[in-house]
Design a protein around this motif. Structure first.
Motif, PDB file in Angstrom:
ATOM      1  N   GLY A  22     -27.261  -2.707  29.157  1.00 56.67           N
ATOM      2  CA  GLY A  22     -27.956  -2.734  30.431  1.00 56.67           C
ATOM      3  C   GLY A  22     -28.330  -1.382  30.981  1.00 56.67           C
ATOM      4  O   GLY A  22     -29.134  -1.292  31.913  1.00 56.67           O
ATOM      5  N   VAL A  23     -27.746  -0.317  30.451  1.00 58.59           N
ATOM      6  CA  VAL A  23     -28.091   1.027  30.896  1.00 58.59           C
ATOM      7  C   VAL A  23     -27.988   1.969  29.703  1.00 58.59           C
ATOM      8  O   VAL A  23     -27.085   1.837  28.878  1.00 58.59           O
ATOM      9  CB  VAL A  23     -27.162   1.503  32.034  1.00 58.59           C
ATOM     10  CG1 VAL A  23     -25.713   1.560  31.584  1.00 58.59           C
ATOM     11  CG2 VAL A  23     -27.611   2.855  32.578  1.00 58.59           C
ATOM     12  N   LYS A  24     -28.918   2.873  29.594  1.00 60.05           N
ATOM     13  CA  LYS A  24     -28.879   3.859  28.524  1.00 60.05           C
ATOM     14  C   LYS A  24     -28.031   5.047  28.946  1.00 60.05           C
ATOM     15  O   LYS A  24     -28.071   5.474  30.095  1.00 60.05           O
ATOM     16  CB  LYS A  24     -30.298   4.310  28.171  1.00 60.05           C
ATOM     17  CG  LYS A  24     -31.090   3.210  27.493  1.00 60.05           C
ATOM     18  CD  LYS A  24     -32.415   3.723  27.004  1.00 60.05           C
ATOM     19  CE  LYS A  24     -33.125   2.624  26.235  1.00 60.05           C
ATOM     20  NZ  LYS A  24     -34.441   3.055  25.752  1.00 60.05           N
TER      21      LYS A  24
ATOM     22  N   ASP B 225     -38.122   1.694  29.917  1.00 56.94           N
ATOM     23  CA  ASP B 225     -37.266   0.817  29.122  1.00 56.94           C
ATOM     24  C   ASP B 225     -35.954   0.518  29.835  1.00 56.94           C
ATOM     25  O   ASP B 225     -34.951   0.213  29.211  1.00 56.94           O
ATOM     26  CB  ASP B 225     -36.993   1.483  27.769  1.00 56.94           C
ATOM     27  CG  ASP B 225     -36.538   0.492  26.710  1.00 56.94           C
ATOM     28  OD1 ASP B 225     -36.896  -0.692  26.804  1.00 56.94           O
ATOM     29  OD2 ASP B 225     -35.809   0.915  25.795  1.00 56.94           O
ATOM     30  N   GLY B 226     -35.932   0.654  31.177  1.00 57.21           N
ATOM     31  CA  GLY B 226     -34.737   0.341  31.942  1.00 57.21           C
ATOM     32  C   GLY B 226     -34.048   1.585  32.470  1.00 57.21           C
ATOM     33  O   GLY B 226     -34.493   2.711  32.250  1.00 57.21           O
ATOM     34  N   PRO B 227     -32.923   1.390  33.175  1.00 58.81           N
ATOM     35  CA  PRO B 227     -32.227   2.530  33.771  1.00 58.81           C
ATOM     36  C   PRO B 227     -31.505   3.383  32.726  1.00 58.81           C
ATOM     37  O   PRO B 227     -31.020   2.865  31.718  1.00 58.81           O
ATOM     38  CB  PRO B 227     -31.223   1.868  34.717  1.00 58.81           C
ATOM     39  CG  PRO B 227     -30.972   0.521  34.120  1.00 58.81           C
ATOM     40  CD  PRO B 227     -32.271   0.106  33.503  1.00 58.81           C
ATOM     41  N   ALA B 228     -31.451   4.679  33.004  1.00 59.39           N
ATOM     42  CA  ALA B 228     -30.739   5.624  32.135  1.00 59.39           C
ATOM     43  C   ALA B 228     -29.788   6.447  32.994  1.00 59.39           C
ATOM     44  O   ALA B 228     -30.218   7.097  33.943  1.00 59.39           O
ATOM     45  CB  ALA B 228     -31.718   6.531  31.405  1.00 59.39           C
TER      46      ALA B 228
ATOM     47  N   ALA C 280     -35.995   8.883  27.213  1.00 56.61           N
ATOM     48  CA  ALA C 280     -35.088   7.742  27.335  1.00 56.61           C
ATOM     49  C   ALA C 280     -35.851   6.434  27.301  1.00 56.61           C
ATOM     50  O   ALA C 280     -35.342   5.417  26.820  1.00 56.61           O
ATOM     51  CB  ALA C 280     -34.278   7.835  28.617  1.00 56.61           C
ATOM     52  N   GLY C 281     -37.077   6.442  27.807  1.00 56.04           N
ATOM     53  CA  GLY C 281     -37.883   5.230  27.791  1.00 56.04           C
ATOM     54  C   GLY C 281     -38.241   4.782  26.395  1.00 56.04           C
ATOM     55  O   GLY C 281     -38.523   3.604  26.160  1.00 56.04           O
TER      56      GLY C 281
END
Length: 424
Positions: A162-164, A202-205, A418-419
């Motif tokens: 759910g998180v990078k 691509d979500g939260p990092a 990160a994306g």
């Protein structure tokens, strides 16, 4: 870290978490060691003004009082770790707008942390405890302060999906004999981004950051590997992306494509030079035989194509090598050729190149298949009319604007990287 004639700067430009070791009983106290070259700069007017204007002038005196209250080596160790962590957290909080700004320096300034840490280590060297303390024990206390005040023992990457998980590194200011006012935008970016969450395509990092010294000996002793290795190994907190960061060339960011196994000998903050193959510390995973080159796995095409800020971002491929069978160094604009011997990576032959080499070598040794490599920021320059270190101000509006722009664009570059990161 690499040499740059415009500003006379050598640019280059992490360790296994060690368990606390009990101190043995000793018959008599040892003499305090001499202060280092870095600590000798501390009483100068510029460092003292930075501490005062940054609101950190109370750090070393407060640490000294805390040490005085220690009655055993174990208590002194707890003080060293606690106060070091407090300094790191105080610097991060200030950079991120929490708590009082203190003094007249902008919150984004990395220099108060550097000089306050040196105040702590100098205090430890000059401390006369009321109990026996060997030279080895004192050195271990100094190492505790170094590690804890750099964020190296408080990395908090979240577990699970759910998180990078992103780990970045910065550097101390350097070449301070030429200009004690210098700041390092990579260290400022580390403070600004530590513990933050970046929203990506691509979500939260979640970003965690640490800072490293500009000293050859610390790198040879394995500070980079001991810091990074726990987060490179398989597990719920393993990184999904990492990038080492340092100050590079004027007016541009560079994603360094290749890193070389060579130390070019430029003096570090301790006044020490090293010209040799990058030494791999014993006891850490590595690749054998030691390679002359390592490569980035950062998504450099995506990063250079994105609009991340005011500075251009380049995929930097040039290196300097001794070709196979040759004897003289040759510049290769498109990267190293097979069988060549490294003389400069894309990031030069200083500690920026070395941290990139060490981090990517460790990545390869543990078969970590995630994006990772090195990012060079633009050189942080003072404003027009404030370029003379002999009579210049420690800060100016253009200096602050430049640093804030570099920090913001560093964040954007990380968001792009990160994306595109994919968790295996």
């Amino acid at each position: 870290m690499r040499p740059n004639g415009k500003v006379l700067m050598s640019l280059g430009a992490a360790l296994l978490v060690c368990a606390a070791t009990p101190f043995p009983a000793l018959a008599a106290p040892a003499a305090a060691p001499q202060v280092t070259a870095e600590e000798r700069r501390l009483p100068g007017p510029v460092p003292q003004e930075i501490l005062r204007l940054g609101g950190f002038a109370d750090v070393a005196p407060g640490f000294g009082r805390d040490l005085t209250a220690a009655r055993t080596p174990a208590q002194a160790e707890r003080v060293a770790v606690r106060d070091g962590r407090r300094l790191w957290r105080r610097a991060v909080d200030r950079a991120q707008g929490r708590g009082p700004a203190g003094g007249g320096l902008s919150r984004d300034d990395d220099r108060p942390l550097y000089w306050a840490r040196l105040g702590m280590t100098r205090t430890l060297r000059e401390w006369k405890p009321a109990f026996p303390l060997s030279g080895k024990q004192r050195t271990e206390l100094i190492e505790k302060v170094e590690r804890s005040s750099r964020g190296q023992d408080s990395i908090d990457l979240p577990p699970g999906p759910g998180v990078k998980r992103v780990l970045i590194t910065g550097f101390d200011p350097f070449q301070l004999d030429a200009d004690a006012r210098r700041s390092n935008p990579s260290g400022a970016a580390a403070l600004a981004l530590d513990g933050t969450t970046i929203r990506t395509a691509d979500g939260p990092a979640r970003v965690e950051a640490v800072v490293f010294p500009v000293r050859w000996a610390d790198f040879a002793d394995g500070t980079v590997e001991r810091t990074l290795l726990p987060y490179f190994r398989p597990g719920p907190r393993r990184v999904d992306l990492f990038t080492t960061i340092s100050q590079g060339r004027p007016g541009r960011f560079d994603v360094e494509r290749s890193n070389g196994a060579w130390r070019g000998g430029h003096p570090d903050n301790a006044g020490v030079s090293r010209t040799e193959t990058v030494p791999v510390p014993p006891g850490v995973p590595t690749v054998r035989p030691q390679p002359q080159w390592t490569s980035t796995t950062l998504p450099y095409a995506a990063i250079t194509a994105a609009r991340t800020g005011p500075y251009p971002v380049y995929d930097h491929t040039a290196v300097t090598e001794i070709p196979a069978g040759g004897t003289a160094p040759v510049v290769r604009p498109d990267g190293p050729t097979p069988g060549s011997t490294a003389r400069e990576g894309g990031g030069g032959d200083y500690l920026s190149n070395e941290i990139a080499y060490r981090a990517t070598l460790l990545r390869d040794a543990v078969r970590l298949r995630v994006p990772g490599g090195h990012l060079h920021t633009p050189v942080l320059e003072f404003g027009a009319g404030n370029t003379d270190p002999a009579n210049g101000r420690v800060s100016d509006p253009e200096f602050v604007r430049n640093r804030l722009a570099i920090i913001a664009q560093t964040r954007s570059v990380i968001a792009v990287a990160a994306g595109g990161a994919i968790r295996p």
